[in-house]
Design an enzyme around this catalytic site. Structure first.
Site, PDB file in Angstrom:
ATOM      1  CE  LYS A  24      67.069  59.757  35.152  1.00 28.32           C
ATOM      2  NZ  LYS A  24      67.744  61.016  34.773  1.00 28.32           N
ATOM      3  NE  ARG A  95      64.546  63.332  36.199  1.00 23.63           N
ATOM      4  CZ  ARG A  95      64.040  62.540  37.149  1.00 23.63           C
ATOM      5  NH1 ARG A  95      62.738  62.355  37.251  1.00 23.63           N
ATOM      6  NH2 ARG A  95      64.855  61.928  37.981  1.00 23.63           N
ATOM      7  N   GLY A 104      77.795  60.779  30.792  1.00 26.66           N
ATOM      8  CA  GLY A 104      78.187  61.345  29.503  1.00 26.66           C
ATOM      9  C   GLY A 104      76.965  61.780  28.719  1.00 26.66           C
ATOM     10  CG  MET A 106      72.298  67.338  28.075  1.00 28.35           C
ATOM     11  SD  MET A 106      70.883  68.115  27.379  1.00 28.35           S
ATOM     12  CE  MET A 106      69.727  67.856  28.681  1.00 28.35           C
ATOM     13  NE  ARG A 341      70.417  54.994  39.956  1.00 29.45           N
ATOM     14  CZ  ARG A 341      71.062  56.091  39.586  1.00 29.45           C
ATOM     15  NH1 ARG A 341      71.091  56.437  38.320  1.00 29.45           N
ATOM     16  NH2 ARG A 341      71.665  56.837  40.476  1.00 29.45           N
ATOM     17  CG  HIS A 457     106.627  33.035  32.403  1.00 33.31           C
ATOM     18  ND1 HIS A 457     107.116  33.446  33.616  1.00 33.31           N
ATOM     19  CD2 HIS A 457     106.592  31.685  32.449  1.00 33.31           C
ATOM     20  CE1 HIS A 457     107.382  32.379  34.359  1.00 33.31           C
ATOM     21  NE2 HIS A 457     107.075  31.294  33.667  1.00 33.31           N
ATOM     22  NE  ARG A 563      99.038  24.716  33.684  1.00 32.84           N
ATOM     23  CZ  ARG A 563      98.305  25.808  33.834  1.00 32.84           C
ATOM     24  NH1 ARG A 563      98.192  26.673  32.847  1.00 32.84           N
ATOM     25  NH2 ARG A 563      97.698  26.059  34.973  1.00 32.84           N
ATOM     26  NE  ARG A 619     100.276  20.769  29.029  1.00 36.58           N
ATOM     27  CZ  ARG A 619     100.234  22.096  28.901  1.00 36.58           C
ATOM     28  NH1 ARG A 619      99.340  22.647  28.113  1.00 36.58           N
ATOM     29  NH2 ARG A 619     101.067  22.858  29.560  1.00 36.58           N
ATOM     30  CD  GLU A 796      97.889  22.116  22.685  1.00 41.64           C
ATOM     31  OE1 GLU A 796      97.924  23.184  23.313  1.00 41.64           O
ATOM     32  OE2 GLU A 796      98.484  21.093  23.059  1.00 41.64           O
ATOM     33  CB  SER A 815      91.285  18.951  27.163  1.00 34.55           C
ATOM     34  OG  SER A 815      91.312  20.149  27.887  1.00 34.55           O
ATOM     35  N   GLY A 817      92.744  23.340  24.080  1.00 30.20           N
ATOM     36  CA  GLY A 817      93.711  24.299  24.607  1.00 30.20           C
ATOM     37  C   GLY A 817      93.548  25.560  23.785  1.00 30.20           C
ATOM     38  CB  THR A 818      90.945  28.166  23.824  1.00 28.76           C
ATOM     39  OG1 THR A 818      90.985  28.317  25.229  1.00 28.76           O
ATOM     40  CG2 THR A 818      89.794  27.281  23.427  1.00 28.76           C
ATOM     41  CG  ASN A 819      95.690  29.968  26.439  1.00 29.22           C
ATOM     42  OD1 ASN A 819      94.547  30.430  26.423  1.00 29.22           O
ATOM     43  ND2 ASN A 819      96.351  29.762  27.548  1.00 29.22           N
ATOM     44  CG  ASP A 820      99.427  26.444  22.205  1.00 28.59           C
ATOM     45  OD1 ASP A 820     100.237  27.257  21.719  1.00 28.59           O
ATOM     46  OD2 ASP A 820      99.668  25.758  23.211  1.00 28.59           O
ATOM     47  CB  CYS A 883      92.183  23.070  29.861  1.00 27.40           C
ATOM     48  SG  CYS A 883      93.299  22.643  28.530  1.00 27.40           S
ATOM     49  CE1 TYR A 903      87.702  19.783  31.262  1.00 27.41           C
ATOM     50  CE2 TYR A 903      86.603  17.754  30.612  1.00 27.41           C
ATOM     51  CZ  TYR A 903      87.749  18.535  30.673  1.00 27.41           C
ATOM     52  OH  TYR A 903      88.915  18.079  30.129  1.00 27.41           O
TER      53      TYR A 903
HETATM   54  P1  ADP Z   1      70.468  62.053  37.201  1.00 26.91           P
HETATM   55  O1  ADP Z   1      70.271  60.932  36.269  1.00 26.91           O
HETATM   56  O2  ADP Z   1      71.746  62.784  37.047  1.00 26.91           O
HETATM   57  O3  ADP Z   1      70.153  61.656  38.631  1.00 26.91           O
HETATM   58  P2  ADP Z   1      67.874  63.269  37.217  1.00 26.91           P
HETATM   59  O4  ADP Z   1      67.089  63.482  35.986  1.00 26.91           O
HETATM   60  O5  ADP Z   1      67.460  62.144  38.069  1.00 26.91           O
HETATM   61  O6  ADP Z   1      69.382  63.132  36.782  1.00 26.91           O
HETATM   62  O7  ADP Z   1      67.825  64.633  38.009  1.00 26.91           O
HETATM   63  C1  ADP Z   1      68.850  65.288  38.692  1.00 26.91           C
HETATM   64  C2  ADP Z   1      68.334  65.758  40.051  1.00 26.91           C
HETATM   65  O8  ADP Z   1      67.187  66.595  39.889  1.00 26.91           O
HETATM   66  C3  ADP Z   1      67.888  64.608  40.913  1.00 26.91           C
HETATM   67  O9  ADP Z   1      68.253  64.844  42.219  1.00 26.91           O
HETATM   68  C4  ADP Z   1      66.396  64.612  40.764  1.00 26.91           C
HETATM   69  O10 ADP Z   1      65.744  64.084  41.890  1.00 26.91           O
HETATM   70  C5  ADP Z   1      66.096  66.084  40.602  1.00 26.91           C
HETATM   71  N1  ADP Z   1      64.874  66.260  39.809  1.00 26.91           N
HETATM   72  C6  ADP Z   1      64.647  65.828  38.557  1.00 26.91           C
HETATM   73  N2  ADP Z   1      63.403  66.137  38.149  1.00 26.91           N
HETATM   74  C7  ADP Z   1      62.824  66.748  39.194  1.00 26.91           C
HETATM   75  C8  ADP Z   1      61.526  67.296  39.408  1.00 26.91           C
HETATM   76  N3  ADP Z   1      60.582  67.239  38.472  1.00 26.91           N
HETATM   77  N4  ADP Z   1      61.275  67.866  40.597  1.00 26.91           N
HETATM   78  C9  ADP Z   1      62.233  67.921  41.555  1.00 26.91           C
HETATM   79  N5  ADP Z   1      63.471  67.447  41.414  1.00 26.91           N
HETATM   80  C10 ADP Z   1      63.761  66.850  40.243  1.00 26.91           C
HETATM   81 MG    MG Z   2      68.637  60.758  39.094  1.00 29.01          MG
HETATM   82 MG    MG Z   3      98.942  24.492  24.653  1.00 32.45          MG
END
Ligand code: ADP
Ligand code: MG
Ligand code: MG
Length: 931
Positions: A24, A95, A104, A106, A341, A457, A563, A619, A796, A815, A817-820, A883, A903
């Site tokens: 980001k 952010r 996951g 923040m 992105r 199987h 086979r 084979r 193999e 060839s 035979g990487t399983n065996d 294979c 191959y």
């Molecule tokens: P995420 O990765 O979950 O999208 P972001 O950091 O992009 O988290 O932000 C969450 C939301 O807050 C997004 O919709 C983003 O556009 C908005 N946001 C983040 N920073 C700003 C900012 N400086 N002004 C206005 N909106 C923001």
């Molecule tokens: Mg975002």
């Molecule tokens: Mg075999």
């Protein structure tokens, strides 16, 4: 000591360095630097995060804090506002963002810098009290939940209370006073929960927020995610923090916020695509509080802005040369871009945009190819569940063969076949499958088993046929007698509908809508480009003419593994195979083989015809022969059953005279019925319960017991069988060479390659080569035509690797035979390993992958390298392929390219994936390193 730079203004950060600035942050820097309207801000680097996580003291290091203060001072200047200034406050968002985007991590905190004082200033400035309190309550809540770990429910219940009190239907109908009241209550809650008041000092807010982001890198969710997706420190190490000036999409009807794509991510069409909300903040779009409008509506609502968005779209694509997914906000008629992105798209959109972007001159063919992850193509080759169908998962097994299928439950292969003949779609449900179930595989839409791993199987056969399979689903109990299965407590009788998804392992009750795959024109174009680039050739593992045809359609340049035993497994042929196995004398065995010969010859000829002069590697018989016989337990059961039945029938014969004796009247009444029954039973007896018939089963049982081995995978199989029963291999070699000769006579072209399995010494090869040479002479003479062929061996067995130099004296090709070979290298019995200890090994990180799924480059790969080196010393031009099943996977393909194999051969449906992966391997060869 020079001071380490931890903080980078958007104008200054190196946008190429995602590892340092996070994805980001790097993109925010790049967008700023190419003149796009990004609100001013700066990035705190991932290095700062790592340093923080390593330090013992609490709080941000003074040096880092100083750099942050300096950057804030610059930000104040750029915005002509003061952080904490009661009259003209600067607000920012905090952010997170690592090099690889990671759920996951923040969440974002918005509106940082508000406190009881700046609130007043902002109200005076904007004249919009409601907006300011709305912003403040968002800050307090996000800060409390995200930064201080207070349960969001506590905030939500306060919010709901106030809504009820003011009889407000939704958030938007709360007025400024109500929102101010909420702020007060939130502040109270925060103090109560943490023992400290919400920090009024903006710098304290900032410091705590940054620390919270840093710590989230080591949070459980983030760690689990990295483990699950194999994200190594090399790919992403620590998270960056982005501090960004707030812009407001919620300042009235001339403000808005939205998310857009530079092209339609569903179809790949080259047009702006997205959604927006008037008078809202970014998070509202995602949270689904109100339903956003499609972006094209903005064209009428804000025509100027729409034009700017169109320009933005082109600038982004010209710069990134990749479809972008971006966030924007409009504050009082001014457009800001807040994030961009690379867009996630489905495979067909990826392919369409790739080809379009080449045609538009935006990217080169090579870049177009590199955009697409090979495994993605699987989506286009198998039916998949309709993502719009929101069905509940009933149970889960192992994703053993990709694709989704629905059908009626059947419990054995014969029923599958009869029902399929009637045009019904069926799913074959078994505890596990055996070779004699093969006709059931042909008939079924998919296979579901309650036992066995991804290399059972069922899994292996399903994959080779490209049918969906879920294996090892322990939530299934099958009762074969009552023809019923209990799946997670729900009963299924024959004919009930189920849906399986072999890509995820999920099982659903009933029929779930699926989407059919389409092998689109665009993909063919792309794969042709790929073939021009790659050096590694792609062949297919195909055992039947149908599979050969499919291989060719998907662009295989030959068959790397045919086979022959799979040809034995058809209902008409299996009894002859059993006869051959049960034969007491060579003469009897030969008689059975003579009947098999025409079948094999016809199949080979058909395959040669389909492949039209491409190499076809066949084979010779490999598996232990008892695999073609019923198991001893089954036979014992059956024999006991028949004997019981015979006794019962005999007892029934005594019934009429006894009845006559006891109760003549009753006897007379039922005479005709009784006679009919006894006659029927007699017929049954003579047809099925005849003593010699039962004895024949007993002979089979004895034979099965005699053939039984303690460890069949290491037992009497492959070339060992070929040497002990020369007539079997002789028949097969004859079938191959005669088929070739016949096809040549008819004007066709052939390149047969005869391959010997399980070889460990040159002497074995010599032995079989002796048969081949003799039969070859005979066939050429008989047909009066030259028949070209190659002779080679599977590798193999570990000893074969060690003797590669000698084997190459006779073998024209190898060839792997990487399983065996994997089994032999690890000394893991595959089934036992997958069912018992491998899952735990993976969980504890003792092994990173299941080596039967992912080629073990460090061990098995090492053996392959040694083998190649020694083989090429003897025979520099030797053709070497792989294979084993792992051979179709992109990582294995990169390795095979690296060690200059000729191959890879994989299942027909993986051929497109392998072709793309082979091109990737070539294009990325410079940065390949063996670890
Ligand atoms: P995420 O990765 O979950 O999208 P972001 O950091 O992009 O988290 O932000 C969450 C939301 O807050 C997004 O919709 C983003 O556009 C908005 N946001 C983040 N920073 C700003 C900012 N400086 N002004 C206005 N909106 C923001
Ligand atoms: Mg975002
Ligand atoms: Mg075999």
């Amino acid at each position: 000591m020079t001071k380490k730079e931890y903080v980078f203004a958007f104008e200054q950060g190196d946008g190429e360095n995602k590892k340092l600035l996070g994805g980001k942050g790097a993109n925010l820097c790049q967008m700023t630097q190419i003149g796009l309207p990004v609100p001013p801000g700066f990035v705190i680097s991932t290095e700062a995060c790592l340093a923080y996580l390593n330090q013992k003291k609490e709080g941000l290091a003074p040096d880092l804090m100083n750099q942050i203060r300096e950057a804030m001072a610059q930000l104040e200047e750029k915005n002509r506002k003061g952080f904490g200034d009661a009259n003209n406050p600067l607000l920012v968002s905090v952010r997170s963002g690592a090099a690889i985007s990671m759920p996951g991590m923040m969440d974002t905190i918005l509106n940082l810098g508000l406190n009881n004082e700046t609130v007043k200033g902002l109200i005076k400035q904007t004249g919009n009290e409601r907006f300011v309190y709305d912003a403040y309550r968002r800050l307090i809540q996000l800060f409390g939940s995200v930064g201080l770990g207070i349960n969001t429910d506590s905030f939500d219940s306060i919010f709901e209370d106030i809504k009820r009190k003011h009889k407000a239907k939704d958030d938007v109908s709360l007025d400024a006073a109500a929102l101010a009241e909420i702020c007060d209550l939130f502040l109270g809650l925060e103090k109560k929960e943490t023992g400290r008041p919400f920090p009024q000092d903006p710098y304290v807010q900032l410091e705590l927020a940054v620390e919270a982001v840093f710590r989230s890198w080591m949070g459980k969710r983030a760690q689990d995610y990295r483990k699950e997706f194999d994200i190594s420190p090399d790919m992403a190490n620590g998270t960056a923090v982005n501090i960004c000036t707030m812009v407001f999409g919620n300042m009235g009807d001339d403000s808005a916020t939205g998310v857009a794509f530079t092209r339609d991510p569903g179809s790949g069409e080259n047009r702006l695509y997205g959604e927006y909300l008037i008078n809202a903040q970014g998070e509202d779009v995602v949270a689904g509080i109100r339903t956003p409008r499609p972006i094209r509506a903005l064209r009428r609502q804000m025509p100027e802005i729409y034009k700017e968005l169109e320009n933005l779209r082109h600038t982004l694509e010209d710069y990134y040369r990749e479809v972008q997914d971006f966030e924007f906000t409009i504050e009082k008629g001014k457009l800001y871009c807040l994030q961009t992105r690379n867009a996630k798209m489905n495979a067909s959109a990826f392919i369409k945009t790739s080809i379009d972007m080449v045609n538009e001159g935006l990217v080169s063919e090579q870049e177009a190819i590199l955009r697409i992850q090979p495994d993605m193509l699987a989506q286009m080759l198998h039916p998949r569940l309709d993502p719009n169908a929101k069905e509940k998962i009933l149970a889960q097994g192992l994703p053993a063969s990709p694709g989704a299928a629905s059908g009626k439950v059947v419990f054995d292969a014969d029923r599958a076949e009869t029902k399929a003949k009637l045009g019904e779609k069926v799913i074959l449900v078994r505890e596990e499958t055996k070779p004699e179930d093969i006709h059931g595989f042909f008939a079924a839409q998919g296979i579901l088993t309650s036992r066995g791993g991804k290399t059972s199987h069922a899994a292996v056969v399903a994959r080779s046929m490209g049918k969906p399979c879920v294996s090892g689903c322990e939530a299934i109990e099958i009762n074969n007698l009552t023809r019923e299965a209990i799946i997670s407590g729900k009963s299924f009788r024959e004919g009930d509908l189920v849906t399986i998804d072999g890509s995820t392992g999920n099982i659903y009750a009933g029929e779930v809508a699926t989407i059919e795959p389409e092998f689109v024109e665009d993909l063919l174009v792309l794969l042709e480009w790929a073939d021009d680039i790659s050096e590694l050739k792609v062949k297919a593992n195909a055992d039947t003419p149908e599979a050969a045809a499919k291989s060719k359609k998907y662009g295989a340049v030959g068959i790397g593994l045919c086979r022959t035993e799979r040809m034995f497994n058809q209902p008409k042929r299996l009894p002859i195979v059993q006869e051959m196995i049960l034969a007491d004398t060579v003469k009897e065995r030969k008689a059975a083989l003579d009947r098999l010969l025409p079948f094999q010859r016809a199949d080979f000829k058909e395959i040669f015809k389909i492949m039209g002069g491409m190499p076809v590697t066949i084979r010779l018989l490999d598996p232990p022969i008892h695999e073609f016989l019923p198991s001893a337990e089954e036979l014992v059961d059956e024999i006991n059953h028949l004997r019981e039945l015979r006794k019962t029938v005999e007892g029934m014969a005594d019934l009429p005279p006894i009845l006559k004796l006891l109760d003549p009247e009753l006897h007379d009444k039922y005479t005709t019925h009784l006679e009919m029954i006894t006659r029927g039973l007699e017929e049954l007896k003579s047809k099925h319960l005849d003593e010699p018939l039962i004895e024949a089963r007993e002979i089979m049982l004895r034979k099965v017991r005699a053939l039984s081995e303690i460890n069949p995978m290491l037992g009497h199989r492959g070339v060992r069988l070929g040497i002990t029963y020369p007539e079997i291999y002789t028949m097969q070699i004859q079938a191959i060479l005669e088929a070739a000769a016949e096809h040549l006579k008819e004007g066709g072209q052939v390149r047969p390659e005869i391959m010997v399995p399980q070889v460990c010494t040159l002497e074995e090869l010599k032995w079989v080569h002796g048969y081949v040479a003799r039969i070859h002479r005979e066939v050429e003479k008989r047909f009066n035509i030259k028949v070209p062929f190659k002779f080679g061996t599977m590798i193999e067995v570990v000893r074969a690797c060690m003797r590669a130099g000698r084997l190459a004296e006779l073998a024209e090709f190898f060839s792997f035979g990487t399983n065996d070979l994997t089994q032999a290298t690890f000394s893991f019995s595959r089934e036992d390993a997958e069912n018992k200890f491998l899952p735990l090994y993976k969980d504890h990180g003792i092994l990173q992958h299941n080596p039967f799924e992912v080629l073990d480059i460090k061990g098995v790969g090492r053996l392959m390298m040694i083998t190649n080196e020694w083989a090429r010393k003897t025979r520099p031009t030797i053709e070497i392929g792989i294979c084993g099943e792992q051979g179709g996977h992109p990582d294995a393909i990169r390795f095979c390219h690296h060690i200059q194999m000729s191959y890879v051969s994989c299942s027909p449906l993986r051929v497109p994936i392998a072709r793309l992966a082979a091109a990737h391997a070539k294009l990325k060869e410079k940065d390949y390193s063996l670890v």
